[in-house]
Design a protein around this motif. Structure first.
Motif, short mmCIF file in Angstrom:
data_model
loop_
_atom_site.label_atom_id
_atom_site.label_comp_id
_atom_site.label_asym_id
_atom_site.label_seq_id
_atom_site.Cartn_x
_atom_site.Cartn_y
_atom_site.Cartn_z
N ARG B 8 15.12 39.97 -2.14
CA ARG B 8 13.84 39.27 -2.04
C ARG B 8 14.03 37.90 -1.40
NH1 ARG B 8 11.82 35.34 -5.06
NH2 ARG B 8 13.17 35.68 -6.85
N LYS B 9 15.03 37.16 -1.86
CA LYS B 9 15.25 35.82 -1.32
C LYS B 9 15.67 35.88 0.15
CE LYS B 9 15.57 33.00 -5.29
NZ LYS B 9 16.09 31.76 -5.90
N ASN B 10 16.46 36.88 0.49
CA ASN B 10 16.85 37.02 1.90
C ASN B 10 15.64 37.22 2.80
OD1 ASN B 10 19.53 36.68 1.44
ND2 ASN B 10 20.05 38.85 1.46
N ARG B 11 14.59 37.77 2.24
CA ARG B 11 13.38 37.98 3.02
C ARG B 11 12.41 36.80 2.90
NH1 ARG B 11 11.79 43.45 5.31
NH2 ARG B 11 13.91 44.09 5.80
N GLY B 12 12.79 35.77 2.14
CA GLY B 12 11.94 34.60 1.99
C GLY B 12 10.66 34.86 1.21
N LEU B 13 10.72 35.82 0.28
CA LEU B 13 9.53 36.14 -0.52
C LEU B 13 9.63 35.52 -1.90
CD1 LEU B 13 9.30 39.97 0.28
CD2 LEU B 13 7.78 38.18 1.17
N SER B 14 8.49 35.06 -2.42
CA SER B 14 8.43 34.67 -3.83
C SER B 14 8.24 35.93 -4.68
CB SER B 14 7.25 33.73 -4.07
OG SER B 14 6.03 34.40 -3.88
#
Lengths: 66, 66
Positions: B8-14
């Motif tokens: 998720r963080k790699n995709r820049g999503l909260s």
DNA sequence: ATTTTATGTCACATATATATGTCATTAACA
DNA sequence: TGTTAATGACATATATATGTGACATAAAAT
């Protein structure tokens, strides 16, 4: 669809035998094989381990045309 | 453990953004990332698709020592 | 300073996975 | 024959995944 039935039969297990190995009721295996519901991740992992395979093989984008 | 938070963080999503994309509540994502429970197979598949990966990568025998 | 945003957590409600017991059918087998 | 094993299905009960609303804290943005 999933490949639980295929892998179970390849191992010569009945639904009941597989259910006992992974610690659920026989009906649970029956319903999963017939896509009547949506198992939990932990159960999917137990099934994959017991059937000597992995999550992707059993549950990821099963191609029914092959 | 699983690798949902990492992907998720790699995709820049909260957590909220990912929750909306897969159609669950933010709390559900939070609980899964913190291993507070045991998601359904369908949700695992939605997460894998939304995060551009697969079931094995997110949930299969995650090695915490690497 | 103050307002958002992100995250963790709690309490309560609801949907559904799973258990348990049962019955019917079919196939294998004595 | 009859008996057992395997499977599909049903009804009901329980456990738990998930939803909803709320609150607290920390970080980021204004």
């Amino acid at each position: 669809m999933n490949r639980v039935r295929e892998y179970r039969k390849n191992r010569g297990l009945s639904q009941f035998a597989l259910a006992e190995k992974v610690g659920v009721a026989r009906q649970t295996i029956n319903l999963i094989e017939n896509d009547k519901y949506n198992p939990s991740l932990k159960l999917c992992i137990s099934l994959a381990e017991e059937l000597g395979t992995d999550l992707n093989t059993l549950f990821w984008k099963v191609d029914e045309t092959q």
